[in-house]
Scaffold this active site. Structure first.
Site, short mmCIF file in Angstrom:
data_model
loop_
_atom_site.label_atom_id
_atom_site.label_comp_id
_atom_site.label_asym_id
_atom_site.label_seq_id
_atom_site.Cartn_x
_atom_site.Cartn_y
_atom_site.Cartn_z
CG ASP A 175 -0.72 2.23 7.27
OD1 ASP A 175 -0.52 2.45 6.05
OD2 ASP A 175 -1.70 2.39 7.45
CD GLU A 207 -7.51 -3.19 4.00
OE1 GLU A 207 -6.68 -2.31 4.09
OE2 GLU A 207 -8.43 -3.45 4.59
#
Length: 341
Positions: free
Chosen positions: A80, A309
């Site tokens: 992102d 993550e």
């Protein structure tokens, strides 16, 4: 968050926000299946659907037929807020962005996530595409953000190559031939993204037709496309050099670069999915030594910090979400030696 962002139609449009790994996964599952008859029966409906998706990418994201597709919004990459997007992102305005509520900072440290200014640009692009009725004949040329990412393209190239093999096995010769042609053309075009100074691939800003001077993991992920052996060797060497400044491989940005941030999403931390894809690609090119280092470091991260993550490449600090199944899935692959070393 606005109602329009929750609409199913909008959510469906953003199914494209992640790279097209489906045919890679389907081929792996198919070839590992113990019951080939059942696997063939279940898989035979998939090649036309996957191929239609690949055709969409080439038709709508490569209108000039260069062989490489452009991203129109950073979310599509899966990376992102990579440093790769910073310069091109400056052309994206924020005027008129409607109020929105961020969900990511509600479950993760805001210091580890994209900035509010970046998010406003993400949302401006979403609103802009919505104003075009999500018309894919208009979106490419109407976007102020058009970036050719070697990592995303490598995944598409590998997926086309894997679909060709799968289609041959499932008696779809037409799909196999076109998929192979897509992969060959893309692999040839990838040479335009090679940067000798960095010893890796880099992004291209299509709007100004210039390489982006950013040594990110996107250019290392290119190895997944089964690039020529001399390029794979150079990428392996490049990753080895990153080990001088990072305790764990593979950081998502060069630790020596001024933009490096060991804790902020995609600007330094390690994601095990990307480690897996890089390792798989380099294994196909017989770069076993660096593959073993990537696999060993990935397992050590889990041992030290759990199924996070992503991770700080220097301290192994867990970042983002704390219990990620996709991280666990990658560890299963590593531990079961599904990535050849």
């Amino acid at each position: 968050m606005h109602r329009w962002f929750r609409e199913p139609r909008v959510r469906l449009r953003f199914l494209t926000r992640y790279p097209p790994v489906v045919s890679f996964a389907v081929r792996r599952i198919f070839e590992r299946a113990a019951d080939k008859t059942l696997a063939t029966e279940q898989a035979k409906a998939l090649p036309p659907k996957i191929h239609a998706w690949h055709q969409w990418f080439h038709r709508c994201r490569d209108p000039q037929g260069t062989g490489l597709i452009a991203l129109l919004q950073p979310w599509e990459s899966g990376r992102d807020n990579s440093v790769d997007w910073d310069a091109a992102f400056e052309r994206v305005p924020t005027d008129g962005v409607m109020p929105f509520t961020r969900r990511d900072t509600q479950h993760a440290n805001p210091e580890h996530r994209p900035t509010q200014a970046q998010y406003e640009r993400y949302i401006w692009l979403v609103q802009h595409f919505r104003s075009l009725g999500w018309d894919n004949t208009k979106r490419h040329n109407a976007s102020p953000f058009q970036v050719v990412d070697p990592g995303f393209n490598a995944i598409l190239i590998r997926s086309c190559s894997d679909l060709a093999v799968l289609a041959d096995q499932l008696n779809e010769p037409g799909i196999a031939a076109q998929s192979r042609a897509f992969a060959e053309r893309g692999l040839s075009a990838m040479e335009t993204l090679w940067n000798d100074d960095w010893g890796q691939y880099v992004c291209l800003d299509r709007t100004i037709d210039a390489q982006i001077d950013s040594p990110s993991i996107g250019g290392l992920l290119a190895a997944f496309a089964n690039v020529p052996s001399h390029r794979a060797k150079a990428i392996a060497k490049r990753i080895g050099k990153l080990d001088d400044d990072a305790k764990f491989l593979v950081p998502s940005h060069d630790p020596k670069a001024p933009e490096f941030d060991s804790l902020r999403y995609w600007r330094g931390p390690i994601g095990l999915i990307v480690n897996y894809l890089i390792a798989d690609g380099l294994a196909q090119s017989d770069e076993g030594e660096i593959v073993r280092r990537i696999v060993d470091d990935s397992v050590r991260l889990i041992e030290e910090s759990g199924f996070a993550e992503y991770y700080d490449p220097i301290t192994a600090e867990p970042c983002g979400g704390g219990k990620f199944t996709w991280t666990a899935a990658m560890v299963i692959e590593f531990l079961s030696e599904k990535v050849p070393t």
